[in-house]
Scaffold this motif. Sequence first.
Motif, short mmCIF file in Angstrom:
data_model
loop_
_atom_site.label_atom_id
_atom_site.label_comp_id
_atom_site.label_asym_id
_atom_site.label_seq_id
_atom_site.Cartn_x
_atom_site.Cartn_y
_atom_site.Cartn_z
N GLY A 18 0.81 -1.21 0.00
CA GLY A 18 0.00 0.00 0.00
C GLY A 18 0.84 1.26 0.00
N GLU A 19 1.99 1.25 -0.70
CA GLU A 19 2.89 2.40 -0.67
C GLU A 19 2.28 3.63 -1.33
OE1 GLU A 19 6.67 1.20 -2.19
OE2 GLU A 19 7.21 0.12 -0.36
N GLU A 20 1.18 3.42 -2.05
CA GLU A 20 0.51 4.56 -2.67
C GLU A 20 -0.04 5.52 -1.62
OE1 GLU A 20 0.18 1.48 -3.49
OE2 GLU A 20 0.70 1.31 -5.61
N SER A 21 -0.11 5.07 -0.36
CA SER A 21 -0.60 5.95 0.70
C SER A 21 0.53 6.61 1.47
CB SER A 21 -1.49 5.15 1.67
OG SER A 21 -0.75 4.13 2.30
N ARG A 243 -6.76 2.66 -9.13
CA ARG A 243 -7.46 3.56 -8.20
C ARG A 243 -7.56 4.97 -8.77
NH1 ARG A 243 -8.31 2.54 -2.64
NH2 ARG A 243 -7.72 0.43 -1.99
N ASN A 342 -9.06 12.04 4.47
CA ASN A 342 -7.78 11.69 3.85
C ASN A 342 -8.01 10.80 2.64
OD1 ASN A 342 -5.31 12.70 5.12
ND2 ASN A 342 -6.13 11.78 6.99
N TYR A 343 -7.18 10.99 1.61
CA TYR A 343 -7.20 10.13 0.44
C TYR A 343 -5.79 9.62 0.17
CZ TYR A 343 -11.91 11.78 -0.55
OH TYR A 343 -13.25 12.05 -0.46
N ARG A 344 -5.70 8.44 -0.40
CA ARG A 344 -4.41 7.87 -0.79
C ARG A 344 -3.79 8.70 -1.91
NH1 ARG A 344 -4.13 1.76 -0.66
NH2 ARG A 344 -3.36 2.02 -2.79
N ARG A 345 -2.47 8.56 -2.05
CA ARG A 345 -1.77 9.33 -3.09
C ARG A 345 -2.26 8.95 -4.49
NH1 ARG A 345 3.42 8.10 -3.54
NH2 ARG A 345 4.10 10.09 -4.41
N ASP A 346 -2.55 7.67 -4.72
CA ASP A 346 -3.02 7.28 -6.05
C ASP A 346 -4.42 7.83 -6.32
OD1 ASP A 346 -4.03 5.58 -4.11
OD2 ASP A 346 -3.55 3.73 -5.18
N GLU A 347 -5.24 7.93 -5.28
CA GLU A 347 -6.56 8.54 -5.45
C GLU A 347 -6.45 10.04 -5.73
OE1 GLU A 347 -9.28 5.64 -2.63
OE2 GLU A 347 -8.17 7.28 -1.69
#
Length: 464
Positions: A18-21, A243, A342-347
């Motif tokens: 989950g490194e996108e977060s 995503r 909060n949103y993930r970086r990919d989102e």
Amino acid sequence: MSRLIVVSNRVNPPSGEGEESVGGLAMALAAALKQSSGIWFGWSGQTTPEFTGHLRIETVGGVTAATVDLEDQDLDEYYNGYANKTLWPLFHYRTDLAAFDRAYDAGYRRVNARFAETLRPLIRPDDLIWVHDYHLIPLARELRALGVKNRIGFFLHVPWPAHQVMINLPRHRQLVEAVFDYDLVGFHTPEYQQAFEDYVLNEADGLVAAPGRLKAFGRTVEVGAFPIGIDADDFARLVKSPRAHRMRDLMTACTVFRHLIVGVDRLDYSKGLEERFLGFERFLTDNPDLRREVLMLQIAPVSREAVEAYQEIRGRLDALSGRINGEFSDVDWAPFRYVNKNYRRDELAGIYGAARVGLVTPLRDGMNLVAKEFVAAQNPDDPGVLVLSRFAGAAGQMPDALLVNPHSAEEVADALRRALAMEKPERIRRWRALFESVQREDVTAWRNAFVAALAGDAALQAAV
């Protein structure tokens, strides 16, 4: 090869899943730590009834993390107190919000001493130590008192304030004197470096010993500007992730509006959110023909809820966003969405990619990486336009954005209209120049330049 020890208030190495977060800064520091078999040291985020100095050491995503718990009193006085009620507002020119309390000052010094005592047994003679941000300014002084002679560097992730602002701080001279126990001190911009130099020259009877070297308090420190960046190629990759595609499709599925204006900021008074809302309100007032053409989305995750100033600004923003929608909405359309999530970086990459305008208007910011992420997420064939505060550290690197004074609602409104009317050839020209800068001055270049300077490696400094 010397090990690198990174010290920060919180430890946040990527886990590998989950490194996108996980932010780009954590990824860059983790890469350097893996290369040097280094250690990331800091607070665990947990509290304990009584401080014991017990170290929790674990390997996370290939990075050795060493964390320590703090007492509730430490959290109140050091973190919520001196760091976030005293230094944060002061360094962002909000002296009206700064709390000057001796208990906070004492807690700040106590925790820095505890960090030093806990870290000391981990340090080998040839380690390089890199300390991060305003929470830990006195750490080098505490380590020197314990006999540490290693090269120690400090990087400030927020602005250094002007001399006349800094002297509002009780014991400001002692705090600046502690900076001179570092070997290298880095700032985001030449402006912040110059503000620090002005203080040293005018308040500490210091002198410029050589370009980039200051002498005061009987010691000499090297100073420099090291503008932080993002991993632009990685962020561009995230735009193509599933995503990101889902989020972009979600944003473009609504046919009620044609153009998305987006802002993404931690909920903080330094980000200029109230002024931004007023600028958008002015845009709607001045441009009735464009009202149903646009949707403004402001993402503002809540932070530091224990600090009164943050509770107050949240209430004001809730009222202001309600007023704007109440005034301009119709039964089938509303111009404004305000989200405390909060949103993930990919989102976020997908949201940025769907936007016609990125509205980044802090009143004062160390750098502002949202501006760079917005640029990296754009479609090269049909990019959006970045509207950027001239008071963000990034403004000096991004002259091809539309630069605005965030205090002026009229200027923000005019820039929004100009951005929405901008023809594709100009949008592409501006974006290309911005993206080249974002790629060239990325987070890896920042990290390598600082570590090379700290190591005194002239060859490596020249290479980066």
